[in-house]
Motif scaffolding. Sequence first.
Motif, PDB file in Angstrom:
ATOM      1  N   GLY A  57       0.819  -1.219   0.000  1.00  0.00           N
ATOM      2  CA  GLY A  57       0.000   0.000   0.000  1.00  0.00           C
ATOM      3  C   GLY A  57       0.848   1.262   0.000  1.00  0.00           C
ATOM      4  O   GLY A  57       1.826   1.369   0.750  1.00  0.00           O
ATOM      5  N   LYS A  58       0.467   2.213  -0.852  1.00  0.00           N
ATOM      6  CA  LYS A  58       1.124   3.525  -0.852  1.00  0.00           C
ATOM      7  C   LYS A  58       0.634   4.303   0.367  1.00  0.00           C
ATOM      8  O   LYS A  58      -0.552   4.569   0.509  1.00  0.00           O
ATOM      9  CB  LYS A  58       0.780   4.295  -2.135  1.00  0.00           C
ATOM     10  N   GLY A  59       1.589   4.704   1.204  1.00  0.00           N
ATOM     11  CA  GLY A  59       1.244   5.437   2.420  1.00  0.00           C
ATOM     12  C   GLY A  59       1.922   6.794   2.450  1.00  0.00           C
ATOM     13  O   GLY A  59       2.735   7.065   3.331  1.00  0.00           O
ATOM     14  N   TYR A  66       1.318  12.810   3.424  1.00  0.00           N
ATOM     15  CA  TYR A  66       0.958  14.087   2.812  1.00  0.00           C
ATOM     16  C   TYR A  66       1.843  14.266   1.594  1.00  0.00           C
ATOM     17  O   TYR A  66       3.069  14.169   1.693  1.00  0.00           O
ATOM     18  CB  TYR A  66       1.173  15.251   3.787  1.00  0.00           C
ATOM     19  N   ASP A  67       1.211  14.542   0.463  1.00  0.00           N
ATOM     20  CA  ASP A  67       1.967  14.698  -0.784  1.00  0.00           C
ATOM     21  C   ASP A  67       1.951  16.163  -1.210  1.00  0.00           C
ATOM     22  O   ASP A  67       1.003  16.626  -1.840  1.00  0.00           O
ATOM     23  CB  ASP A  67       1.357  13.802  -1.877  1.00  0.00           C
ATOM     24  N   SER A  68       3.006  16.879  -0.855  1.00  0.00           N
ATOM     25  CA  SER A  68       3.110  18.293  -1.277  1.00  0.00           C
ATOM     26  C   SER A  68       3.636  18.377  -2.705  1.00  0.00           C
ATOM     27  O   SER A  68       3.604  19.430  -3.328  1.00  0.00           O
ATOM     28  CB  SER A  68       4.079  19.043  -0.354  1.00  0.00           C
ATOM     29  N   MET A  76      -4.930  12.398   1.917  1.00  0.00           N
ATOM     30  CA  MET A  76      -5.504  11.068   1.624  1.00  0.00           C
ATOM     31  C   MET A  76      -4.593  10.216   0.756  1.00  0.00           C
ATOM     32  O   MET A  76      -4.999   9.149   0.287  1.00  0.00           O
ATOM     33  CB  MET A  76      -6.863  11.216   0.919  1.00  0.00           C
ATOM     34  N   ASP A  77      -3.361  10.685   0.558  1.00  0.00           N
ATOM     35  CA  ASP A  77      -2.451   9.960  -0.330  1.00  0.00           C
ATOM     36  C   ASP A  77      -1.923   8.674   0.326  1.00  0.00           C
ATOM     37  O   ASP A  77      -1.102   7.970  -0.259  1.00  0.00           O
ATOM     38  CB  ASP A  77      -1.303  10.889  -0.747  1.00  0.00           C
ATOM     39  N   MET A  78      -2.448   8.406   1.514  1.00  0.00           N
ATOM     40  CA  MET A  78      -2.120   7.136   2.193  1.00  0.00           C
ATOM     41  C   MET A  78      -3.319   6.187   2.158  1.00  0.00           C
ATOM     42  O   MET A  78      -3.380   5.215   2.918  1.00  0.00           O
ATOM     43  CB  MET A  78      -1.672   7.371   3.652  1.00  0.00           C
ATOM     44  N   ALA A 105       6.180  12.531  -8.594  1.00  0.00           N
ATOM     45  CA  ALA A 105       5.927  11.122  -8.942  1.00  0.00           C
ATOM     46  C   ALA A 105       6.633  10.272  -7.889  1.00  0.00           C
ATOM     47  O   ALA A 105       7.582   9.529  -8.176  1.00  0.00           O
ATOM     48  CB  ALA A 105       6.433  10.827 -10.343  1.00  0.00           C
ATOM     49  N   GLU A 106       6.179  10.435  -6.618  1.00  0.00           N
ATOM     50  CA  GLU A 106       6.859   9.807  -5.478  1.00  0.00           C
ATOM     51  C   GLU A 106       6.281   8.448  -5.106  1.00  0.00           C
ATOM     52  O   GLU A 106       6.983   7.604  -4.547  1.00  0.00           O
ATOM     53  CB  GLU A 106       6.800  10.745  -4.265  1.00  0.00           C
ATOM     54  N   GLY A 107       4.984   8.268  -5.422  1.00  0.00           N
ATOM     55  CA  GLY A 107       4.328   7.019  -4.996  1.00  0.00           C
ATOM     56  C   GLY A 107       5.036   5.806  -5.555  1.00  0.00           C
ATOM     57  O   GLY A 107       5.302   4.822  -4.860  1.00  0.00           O
ATOM     58  N   ALA A 133      -2.762   2.073  -4.699  1.00  0.00           N
ATOM     59  CA  ALA A 133      -2.141   3.385  -4.535  1.00  0.00           C
ATOM     60  C   ALA A 133      -2.975   4.491  -5.175  1.00  0.00           C
ATOM     61  O   ALA A 133      -3.569   4.305  -6.244  1.00  0.00           O
ATOM     62  CB  ALA A 133      -0.759   3.369  -5.197  1.00  0.00           C
ATOM     63  N   THR A 134      -2.988   5.640  -4.544  1.00  0.00           N
ATOM     64  CA  THR A 134      -3.522   6.869  -5.147  1.00  0.00           C
ATOM     65  C   THR A 134      -2.393   7.397  -6.032  1.00  0.00           C
ATOM     66  O   THR A 134      -1.693   8.336  -5.668  1.00  0.00           O
ATOM     67  CB  THR A 134      -3.850   7.875  -4.036  1.00  0.00           C
ATOM     68  N   LEU A 135      -2.214   6.762  -7.199  1.00  0.00           N
ATOM     69  CA  LEU A 135      -0.942   6.947  -7.887  1.00  0.00           C
ATOM     70  C   LEU A 135      -0.899   8.071  -8.906  1.00  0.00           C
ATOM     71  O   LEU A 135       0.086   8.812  -8.963  1.00  0.00           O
ATOM     72  CB  LEU A 135      -0.487   5.634  -8.536  1.00  0.00           C
TER      73      LEU A 135
HETATM   74 ZN    ZN Z   1       1.231  10.973  -4.268  1.00  0.00          ZN
END
Ligand code: ZN
Length: 486
Positions: free
Chosen positions: A251-253, A256-258, A275-277, A336-338, A361-363
Amino acid sequence: MTIQFSVSTSSRVQASAVGVPVGSDGPVSSKVGLNRKQLSERGFEGRVGQTLVLNGLGGASVVVAIGVGAGNSLTPNDARKAAAAFARAAGKVESLATTLAGVGRGNKANIAQAVVEGIQLATHRYCALKSDKNFASPLREVVLVSTAENAAAISRGVKNGAVVANAVCMARDLANTPPAYLTARHFADKAVEIAAQTGLEITVYNKEELLQMGCGGMIGVNQGSVEPPRMVKLSYNPKGAGKKQHVVLVGKGVMYDSGGISLKPSDPSHAVMKMDMSGAAAVLATMSTLGALKCATRVTAFLMCTDNMPSGSALKLGDVLTMRNGKTVEIHNTDAEGRLILADGLSLAAELKPSAIINIATLTGACLVALGEKVAGVLGTNDKLISQLEDAAARVDEPIWQLPLVKEYRRLLDSTVADMRNIGGPAGGTITAGLFLSEFVGNTPWAHLDIAGPMKVDGDDGWMQRGATAFGTRLLIETVTSFKAV
Ligand code: ZN
Ligand code: BES
Ligand code: MN
């Protein structure tokens, strides 16, 4: 607060609102107090999802006619929808009773499970930060009224439904929690608590351990943050699971994705990056149910938790990371970190040589553009595994749609200095992200769920409530509990 669901074979049940199923054909129960023509004059045709609130007869304060469609053919998905509509129509009440679980010709345990899910999911709200204590639903008690014949099956369904609904609510709460209240460390603590409650084996890896393990993706993404990363490994080991009955979930956790130094703009979509987790939350929630649901498949999970922040120490464009499986990745966009953190999780998953790997993942925003807010993307290397996911998705009403892993697009990931870069071209972003991930799974059958679209809804809708949906939780539960080696 939790809702108590119970089964009663007495027809003299007391409740603030009583739900009476009414088909779009066939007889109308006398409990409704209106005939077909009178219902129709009030705009009620008996369609699934339709309800009509009526003044109660004989002690009940409210009677709700619940549409159950034509031909006594209610499916579990219809039942979930009808139950959610009933709970919404009943309004702010403390107790409900209904015979809905006995409708239809199918398996009554499955119908009852869906009724429980529909009612609980349609009334659940994330209330931790609301001063208004009336914000939470007052619903405490739901009685499923049953014939003696159906009572055992309905009781089984109620038990499973409560397990599943509680898990979904937990995943929603996690995804709705603001980033300052839910860092990677908090998330790992929560996983430890859940593991203890549900009998899962757990190991939490900190930054030093991730560094030693060569998890360059996790270290790189975390580099700009003052909050350390965590990777959580959970194991569910049922007795007697065959060698070919082992699924690994990743799972992508991203707490927080800034966007990192490729900073996102301050538009509304940025505020939902807490919610990117959602992928990691869906996996944790799934794991929490397996013992109670007596899942026969062995399941291992990796939750890849960190935030993605800009700072003087943050990952830069042009930097090259070495992932757990040894492949090198040149960074062309820190947003593009996920895929970078999943790369380590998938590598570790492949090392276990399981029968299948599924990541969630919220990819990509591209998947939201392609499929909208109601449908998740699925990509992968094994059609049998994807079929199992599609069948499970249809059974739980969490729609997914397959996108192709177009081999010709692989060259879009070519890098001058490293094995690949972390973004493709301007088009086909969900596919190039999928191709990137495929580099880390070896030969293990693998499927990737991109839930960027359905991770949230903007308004209450059926069994979904405004905010995080925990989409994928029920899909994963259904998939692993019905898994067949591929
Ligand atoms: Zn993300
Ligand atoms: N977390 C986002 C994807 C996302 C977008 C999820 C909208 C939910 C709603 C992801 O990390 C991201 O930023 N992806 C980029 C990738 C791009 C830089 C190649 C995107 O989709 O724009
Ligand atoms: Mn991003």
